[in-house]
Design an enzyme around this catalytic site. Structure first.
Site, short mmCIF file in Angstrom:
data_model
loop_
_atom_site.label_atom_id
_atom_site.label_comp_id
_atom_site.label_asym_id
_atom_site.label_seq_id
_atom_site.Cartn_x
_atom_site.Cartn_y
_atom_site.Cartn_z
N ASN A 148 0.81 -1.23 0.00
CA ASN A 148 0.00 0.00 0.00
C ASN A 148 0.84 1.27 0.00
O ASN A 148 0.45 2.29 -0.58
CB ASN A 148 -1.03 -0.01 1.14
CG ASN A 148 -0.39 -0.01 2.51
OD1 ASN A 148 0.72 -0.50 2.68
ND2 ASN A 148 -1.08 0.53 3.47
N GLU A 246 3.89 -4.80 12.43
CA GLU A 246 2.94 -3.70 12.20
C GLU A 246 1.84 -4.28 11.34
O GLU A 246 2.06 -4.56 10.15
CB GLU A 246 3.64 -2.54 11.47
CG GLU A 246 4.78 -1.89 12.24
CD GLU A 246 4.32 -1.03 13.41
OE1 GLU A 246 3.10 -0.79 13.53
OE2 GLU A 246 5.17 -0.63 14.21
N CYS A 280 -3.47 1.30 6.61
CA CYS A 280 -3.82 0.57 7.83
C CYS A 280 -4.53 1.46 8.85
O CYS A 280 -5.28 0.98 9.69
CB CYS A 280 -2.56 -0.03 8.44
SG CYS A 280 -1.27 1.21 8.69
N GLU A 458 7.46 1.63 16.15
CA GLU A 458 8.46 2.22 15.28
C GLU A 458 8.41 3.73 15.48
O GLU A 458 7.50 4.24 16.12
CB GLU A 458 8.17 1.87 13.82
CG GLU A 458 8.31 0.39 13.53
CD GLU A 458 8.07 0.04 12.06
OE1 GLU A 458 7.41 0.83 11.36
OE2 GLU A 458 8.54 -1.02 11.64
P1 NAD Z 1 0.44 -9.31 3.38
O1 NAD Z 1 0.50 -9.73 4.80
O2 NAD Z 1 -0.30 -10.15 2.42
O3 NAD Z 1 1.93 -9.17 2.78
C1 NAD Z 1 2.90 -8.33 3.36
C2 NAD Z 1 4.28 -8.84 2.96
O4 NAD Z 1 4.50 -10.12 3.56
C3 NAD Z 1 4.47 -9.04 1.46
O5 NAD Z 1 5.78 -8.66 1.12
C4 NAD Z 1 4.29 -10.54 1.31
O6 NAD Z 1 4.94 -11.08 0.17
C5 NAD Z 1 4.93 -11.03 2.59
N1 NAD Z 1 4.50 -12.36 3.04
C6 NAD Z 1 3.34 -13.01 2.78
N2 NAD Z 1 3.33 -14.21 3.41
C7 NAD Z 1 4.49 -14.30 4.09
C8 NAD Z 1 5.06 -15.29 4.93
N3 NAD Z 1 4.42 -16.43 5.23
N4 NAD Z 1 6.28 -15.06 5.46
C9 NAD Z 1 6.94 -13.91 5.21
N5 NAD Z 1 6.45 -12.94 4.40
C10 NAD Z 1 5.24 -13.14 3.86
O7 NAD Z 1 -0.12 -7.82 3.41
P2 NAD Z 1 -0.51 -6.91 2.18
O8 NAD Z 1 -1.78 -7.42 1.59
O9 NAD Z 1 0.69 -6.72 1.32
O10 NAD Z 1 -0.79 -5.51 2.93
C11 NAD Z 1 -2.01 -5.15 3.47
C12 NAD Z 1 -2.02 -5.36 4.97
O11 NAD Z 1 -0.92 -4.64 5.56
C13 NAD Z 1 -3.26 -4.78 5.63
O12 NAD Z 1 -3.73 -5.70 6.60
C14 NAD Z 1 -2.76 -3.50 6.31
O13 NAD Z 1 -3.53 -3.11 7.41
C15 NAD Z 1 -1.38 -3.90 6.69
N6 NAD Z 1 -0.54 -2.72 6.89
C16 NAD Z 1 -0.18 -2.39 8.17
C17 NAD Z 1 0.58 -1.25 8.41
C18 NAD Z 1 0.99 -0.85 9.81
O14 NAD Z 1 1.89 -0.03 9.93
N7 NAD Z 1 0.38 -1.39 10.84
C19 NAD Z 1 1.00 -0.46 7.33
C20 NAD Z 1 0.62 -0.83 6.04
C21 NAD Z 1 -0.14 -1.97 5.84
#
Ligand code: NAD
Length: 478
Positions: A148, A246, A280, A458
């Site tokens: 995102n 996060e 998020c 963070e």
């Molecule tokens: P996601 O969890 O699908 O993927 C995030 C990252 O993790 C990607 O690089 C993905 O390839 C990797 N990944 C997936 N499975 C993994 C595994 N088993 N082991 C290690 N890495 C793995 O999330 P997304 O769809 O890319 O992002 C959206 C989510 O992120 C939403 O839930 C949003 O709320 C959250 N988000 C949180 C914050 C925060 O600061 N709290 C900020 C931005 C987004």
């Protein structure tokens, strides 16, 4: 364009020969291919990071801060390119990519350069001894980021991690790899010592999980979904890696009947729909007090309907496309569910856009009323341009609704009475609450969530603490 990994200071091909198409969310067109790296690639990247760590960790903090500044300069010289790549890769409006993504990517490196320069050893005196607390590097860090805010979030991790003397392996989202590649180009151009920052492209099950479970990775900084965060924690915990998570959120915007309505309507719309609701921190539940409910909802819907949705490269666009066809299907599923749960869709639907946008991942900003505060749609993270509106009478009721979710990331309160706003903010069980504003960030302040929104903080000294090992040497006086 075929992307490459960046390992030990060199762009190189990956093992296994698997690729993933990178699609432009606004059109569905393929414009690049990202390597689907495997554990062999992860292993070489971790090895490169490990080899580089002792020398890099041995540099003084002023010298490392100078490198951060050089990277910031390199990114700044490609500011417009960052904005247009990020807009194309994520589907977000170019104006947003410029003001938020490009801006913060440069600012993150500059900010942490300053923080590292002023970060000092601490001394605690006893009557018969002195304690010297120093901050040593942890070692090799795995930095995993979502789609995102791609470079914004990656730079938010890389800068403090290497600033504190660690070396890192980055694994950006496979859906949005373009600006991570640009960061590696900048790092290469400025001549950062090889192996300090490495990049392995790929998906979660291939590259991501191999990286998290790698025996020579000391620290994992992960930003992404809550269920993925749980998998990451399971893989990292048995090896006692340092871990920061996060994760997702379901945040409330609480509108009190004494608020200044013009700025509140604008603020709550921004909070609900920025980046197509794919932040998020987005306020996807709007809780409005009785006395102002009808007027607020009318004005809110007017403002939502006035947003311009369309071509992300158009400077006038307010809302772009969703990240992928799969994500659009998930968001549509929640809108259908909202109807089953008794909600009324008061505005929404699909925009009618000309070629070549017709095949993109489009949905209009959607507002739902009439949902129960316990419904799935009003308690689960949708992560799209979908906001539910709920009515309340007493402050305590609003607090109860805001806390009635597994998440605990953020929230906002809108009021003319700052003391009342502070009181409500203090009762909301999240890591962050804004009063009369939203996503107003001081990079020194802590950022992070409670409950299922994550573990750790963070920002400023919290990032420096996470990316280091505080070590005490106690010297007995003569
Ligand atoms: P996601 O969890 O699908 O993927 C995030 C990252 O993790 C990607 O690089 C993905 O390839 C990797 N990944 C997936 N499975 C993994 C595994 N088993 N082991 C290690 N890495 C793995 O999330 P997304 O769809 O890319 O992002 C959206 C989510 O992120 C939403 O839930 C949003 O709320 C959250 N988000 C949180 C914050 C925060 O600061 N709290 C900020 C931005 C987004």
């Amino acid at each position: 364009m075929d992307l490459m990994n960046y390992i030990g200071g060199k762009f190189e091909g990956h093992s296994g020969g698997k690729w993933l198409d990178v699609k432009e969310p606004a059109t569905g067109n393929v414009f690049a291919r990202v390597p689907l790296s495997n554990s062999t690639d992860v292993d070489s990247a971790v090895r490169a990071a490990r080899e580089a760590q002792p020398e890099w960790g041995g540099l003084g903090s002023n010298e490392r801060a100078r490198w951060l500044d050089s990277i910031a300069d390199g990114l700044e010289s490609r500011y417009e390119e960052i904005a247009s790549l990020e807009s194309r890769d994520t589907g977000k409006p170019i104006s947003l990519a410029r003001a938020v993504d490009a801006y913060r990517s440069v600012a993150n490196f500059r900010f942490f350069a300053g923080e590292i320069r002023s970060h000092e050893e601490e001394v605690f005196e006893m009557s018969d001894a002195t304690n010297f607390v120093s901050y040593r590097p942890v070692g090799v860090g795995a930095l995993i980021t979502p789609w995102n805010l791609p470079l914004y979030l990656l730079s938010w991790k890389v800068a403090p991690a290497i600033g504190m003397g660690n070396t890192v392996v980055c694994k950006p989202s496979e859906l949005t790899p373009m600006t991570a590649n640009l960061l590696m180009e900048v790092i290469d151009e400025v001549g950062l010592p090889e192996g300090v920052v490495n990049l392995v492209h790929g998906d979660g099950l291939g590259a991501g999980s191999s990286l998290v479970s790698h025996g020579d990775v000391d620290l994992v900084s992960f930003t992404g979904g809550t269920s993925t965060g749980s998998e990451v924690a399971k893989a990292a915990a048995p090896q006692f890696k340092k871990i920061s998570l996060e994760l997702g959120g379901k945040n409330s915007s609480i509108v009190l009947d004494d608020c200044e309505i013009d700025s509140t309507v604008k603020g709550v719309v921004r909070s609900g729909f920025l980046n197509q609701g794919q932040v998020c921190l987005c306020g996807s539940r709007v809780l409005v007090q009785d006395g102002i409910y009808d007027e607020f909802v009318e004005r809110f819907i007017e403002e939502v309907e006035s947003m311009k949705i369309g071509d992300p490269s158009d400077e006038e666009t307010d809302l772009g496309a969703l990240i992928s066809a799969e994500h659009l299907t998930k968001v549509e599923g929640y809108i259908e569910l909202a109807k089953e749960e008794g909600g009324t869709i008061v505005t929404g639907g699909y925009p009618c856009l000309p070629e070549p946008l017709a095949n993109g991942n489009w949905i209009a900003p959607t507002v739902i009323t009439g949902l129960s505060v316990d419904s799935r749609c009003s308690t689960e993270e949708i992560f799209g341009p979908v906001v539910s509106v709920h009515r309340f009478s007493e402050d305590s009721e609003a607090i109860g609704i805001a806390n009635n979710t597994r998440y605990g990331l953020a929230g906002s309160v809108w009021t003319g009475d700052i003391e009342r706003g502070r009181r409500i903010a203090d009762s909301i069980h999240t890591g962050m609450v804004w009063v009369n504003t939203w996503l107003h960030r001081d990079l020194r302040a802590p950022f992070g969530g409670v409950k299922d929104s994550g573990v750790g903080r963070e920002g400023g000294k919290w990032s420096l603490g996470f990316f280091s090992e505080a070590t005490n040497v106690c010297v007995k006086h003569d």
